[in-house]
Motif scaffolding. Structure first.
Motif, PDB file in Angstrom:
ATOM      1  N   ILE A 110      27.345  -5.953  25.865  1.00 34.63           N
ATOM      2  CA  ILE A 110      28.466  -6.445  26.670  1.00 34.63           C
ATOM      3  C   ILE A 110      27.971  -7.463  27.698  1.00 34.63           C
ATOM      4  N   LEU A 111      26.870  -7.135  28.373  1.00 37.50           N
ATOM      5  CA  LEU A 111      26.311  -8.061  29.356  1.00 37.50           C
ATOM      6  C   LEU A 111      25.803  -9.337  28.689  1.00 37.50           C
ATOM      7  N   GLY A 112      25.197  -9.191  27.520  1.00 34.42           N
ATOM      8  CA  GLY A 112      24.698 -10.355  26.795  1.00 34.42           C
ATOM      9  C   GLY A 112      25.811 -11.276  26.348  1.00 34.42           C
ATOM     10  N   ALA A 113      26.933 -10.694  25.951  1.00 38.60           N
ATOM     11  CA  ALA A 113      28.072 -11.510  25.522  1.00 38.60           C
ATOM     12  C   ALA A 113      28.617 -12.334  26.681  1.00 38.60           C
ATOM     13  N   ARG A 114      28.522 -11.807  27.891  1.00 37.11           N
ATOM     14  CA  ARG A 114      29.046 -12.508  29.078  1.00 37.11           C
ATOM     15  C   ARG A 114      28.044 -13.526  29.621  1.00 37.11           C
ATOM     16  N   PHE A 115      26.772 -13.148  29.705  1.00 34.45           N
ATOM     17  CA  PHE A 115      25.796 -13.974  30.403  1.00 34.45           C
ATOM     18  C   PHE A 115      24.706 -14.581  29.512  1.00 34.45           C
ATOM     19  N   GLY A 116      24.660 -14.157  28.242  1.00 36.53           N
ATOM     20  CA  GLY A 116      23.626 -14.644  27.330  1.00 36.53           C
ATOM     21  C   GLY A 116      22.666 -13.529  26.962  1.00 36.53           C
ATOM     22  N   GLN A 117      22.564 -13.264  25.667  1.00 40.13           N
ATOM     23  CA  GLN A 117      21.709 -12.165  25.217  1.00 40.13           C
ATOM     24  C   GLN A 117      20.251 -12.375  25.610  1.00 40.13           C
ATOM     25  N   GLU A 118      19.837 -13.633  25.718  1.00 46.38           N
ATOM     26  CA  GLU A 118      18.433 -13.924  26.035  1.00 46.38           C
ATOM     27  C   GLU A 118      18.046 -13.449  27.425  1.00 46.38           C
ATOM     28  N   LYS A 119      19.041 -13.200  28.297  1.00 46.41           N
ATOM     29  CA  LYS A 119      18.765 -12.791  29.675  1.00 46.41           C
ATOM     30  C   LYS A 119      18.597 -11.280  29.830  1.00 46.41           C
ATOM     31  N   VAL A 120      18.997 -10.512  28.824  1.00 51.00           N
ATOM     32  CA  VAL A 120      19.090  -9.060  28.973  1.00 51.00           C
ATOM     33  C   VAL A 120      17.842  -8.364  28.416  1.00 51.00           C
ATOM     34  N   ILE A 121      17.139  -7.655  29.289  1.00 54.57           N
ATOM     35  CA  ILE A 121      15.997  -6.836  28.886  1.00 54.57           C
ATOM     36  C   ILE A 121      16.489  -5.394  28.739  1.00 54.57           C
ATOM     37  N   PRO A 122      16.487  -4.841  27.527  1.00 56.40           N
ATOM     38  CA  PRO A 122      16.947  -3.459  27.347  1.00 56.40           C
ATOM     39  C   PRO A 122      16.176  -2.504  28.262  1.00 56.40           C
ATOM     40  N   THR A 123      16.909  -1.600  28.889  1.00 56.81           N
ATOM     41  CA  THR A 123      16.334  -0.733  29.908  1.00 56.81           C
ATOM     42  C   THR A 123      16.925   0.669  29.820  1.00 56.81           C
ATOM     43  N   VAL A 124      16.094   1.656  30.094  1.00 54.85           N
ATOM     44  CA  VAL A 124      16.538   3.047  30.135  1.00 54.85           C
ATOM     45  C   VAL A 124      16.064   3.658  31.447  1.00 54.85           C
ATOM     46  N   ALA A 125      16.988   4.284  32.177  1.00 56.57           N
ATOM     47  CA  ALA A 125      16.633   5.043  33.383  1.00 56.57           C
ATOM     48  C   ALA A 125      16.477   6.501  32.971  1.00 56.57           C
ATOM     49  N   ILE A 126      15.323   7.074  33.252  1.00 56.96           N
ATOM     50  CA  ILE A 126      15.002   8.386  32.703  1.00 56.96           C
ATOM     51  C   ILE A 126      14.346   9.270  33.763  1.00 56.96           C
ATOM     52  N   GLY A 127      14.628  10.569  33.701  1.00 56.30           N
ATOM     53  CA  GLY A 127      13.855  11.557  34.457  1.00 56.30           C
ATOM     54  C   GLY A 127      14.235  11.760  35.905  1.00 56.30           C
ATOM     55  N   MET A 128      15.282  11.078  36.406  1.00 57.72           N
ATOM     56  CA  MET A 128      15.658  11.246  37.809  1.00 57.72           C
ATOM     57  C   MET A 128      16.695  12.359  37.952  1.00 57.72           C
ATOM     58  N   ASP A 129      16.839  12.857  39.175  1.00 61.30           N
ATOM     59  CA  ASP A 129      17.843  13.899  39.423  1.00 61.30           C
ATOM     60  C   ASP A 129      18.735  13.540  40.603  1.00 61.30           C
ATOM     61  N   ALA A 130      18.969  12.245  40.793  1.00 56.90           N
ATOM     62  CA  ALA A 130      19.738  11.781  41.951  1.00 56.90           C
ATOM     63  C   ALA A 130      21.188  12.261  41.880  1.00 56.90           C
ATOM     64  N   THR A 131      21.650  12.822  42.997  1.00 57.02           N
ATOM     65  CA  THR A 131      23.026  13.288  43.119  1.00 57.02           C
ATOM     66  C   THR A 131      23.646  12.688  44.368  1.00 57.02           C
ATOM     67  N   ARG A 132      24.775  12.020  44.203  1.00 56.95           N
ATOM     68  CA  ARG A 132      25.442  11.413  45.364  1.00 56.95           C
ATOM     69  C   ARG A 132      26.471  12.363  45.942  1.00 56.95           C
ATOM     70  N   GLU A 133      26.409  12.541  47.250  1.00 58.61           N
ATOM     71  CA  GLU A 133      27.356  13.370  47.979  1.00 58.61           C
ATOM     72  C   GLU A 133      27.903  12.527  49.122  1.00 58.61           C
TER      73      GLU A 133
END
Length: 304
Positions: A110-133
């Motif tokens: 979706i981001l690549g379609a808007r801004f260009g696929q060449e700009k998007v580095i696939p990324t995964v956020a893993i292992g965190m336990d952040a909770t917003r209150e």
């Protein structure tokens, strides 16, 4: 290479968690938190904290037109990605590299379609336990980002992001098969987020020995079948890897879907079970656990 700048879009749990790390490590003038006028006034008046410690953020209005950021990190929810892309549009230039921390397997496209696929580095956020209150994020485990180039043309951008993260002592790994890593995180989201949501529990309920542990395993096993039909080398071993990670997080913490449920916000069920059910129909693969989870979550949402 000069001093790179970062823009963060979406000040939820991950936006605060990683925004604070980068702001402290790089100095806040190099890290822009992109907001609208209403949010800027609210954040400045009420403050934003991480584990009770005030965050000193550089808030930049989404309407401000200046020098684009070198790296944009998208921390919105999938349901607000469209508005997030509008907010970040003035931060994206030819040299800008985009990282998406959004759950699921579709935000990069979706981001690549808007801004260009060449700009998007696939990324995964893993292992965190952040909770917003409210305006505070509680986190014991920071986790890390997995990044990788899915085409050879992105290797130079990947190197620049790596240099930025090294400078900031930011937790990350470079993955040779980043597409597989995206599916590994998807497997975790489908099992963890939905089972915690449906059973109105915390991570404790699904950790090894927990009451709902087997439901999580079954939901994950269905992801493995779908992934293999798509040609993704996901296996049963990846289920145990996901469980090993979940067993390390704060038992009293909870995933974003459960947080959305408590706040009576629409969830990402379409991103998880919804996606699995669509692919189940496509490939003729039964996915009964995800079917149950989907129906239960949709029923819960009707009461919001």
């Amino acid at each position: 290479m000069g001093k790179q700048t970062v823009a963060i879009v979406g000040l939820g749990a991950l936006g605060i968690l990683y925004g604070q790390h980068l702001s402290e490590a790089l100095r806040k003038d190099r890290v822009k938190i992109i907001v609208n006028e209403e949010r800027k006034k609210r954040y400045e008046a009420q403050g934003v904290t991480l584990n009770g410690v005030p965050c000193d953020f550089n808030y930049v209005l989404e309407t401000e037109i200046g020098t684009p950021a070198d790296v944009v990190i998208v921390c919105t929810k999938s349901l607000t990605l469209d508005s997030g892309m509008e907010s970040m549009k003035h931060q994206v230039g030819d040299q800008t590299t985009i990282l998406s921390l959004i759950n699921g397997i579709s935000s990069e496209q979706i981001l690549g379609a808007r801004f260009g696929q060449e700009k998007v580095i696939p990324t995964v956020a893993i292992g965190m336990d952040a909770t917003r209150e409210g305006q505070n994020v509680r986190s014991k485990v920071k986790g890390w980002l997995q990044i990788g180039a899915d085409t050879p043309e992105k290797e130079s951008r990947l190197a620049e992001v790596s240099a930025l993260f090294d400078e900031a002592n930011f937790p990350y790994t470079i993955e040779e098969d980043i597409t597989l890593k995206i599916w590994e995180k998807f497997l975790m989201n489908v099992g963890v987020n939905q089972v915690v949501m449906v059973n109105e529990t915390t991570y404790r309920g699904i950790q090894t020995g927990g009451t709902y542990h087997e439901q999580m395993r079954e939901a994950m096993a269905e992801v493995v079948k779908i992934a293999q039909a798509e040609g993704i080398p996901l296996t049963e071993a990846h289920i145990q890897q996901a469980i090993d990670i979940i067993d390390t997080v704060d038992p009293e913490g909870m995933p974003s879907m459960r947080q959305d449920g408590l706040a009576k916000r629409p969830t990402e069920v379409e991103l998880f079970a919804g996606m699995i059910l669509a692919k189940s129909k496509q490939y003729g693969i039964p996915t009964p656990m995800n079917d149950v989870l989907y129906k239960k979550i949709k029923k819960m949402e009707q009461k919001f």
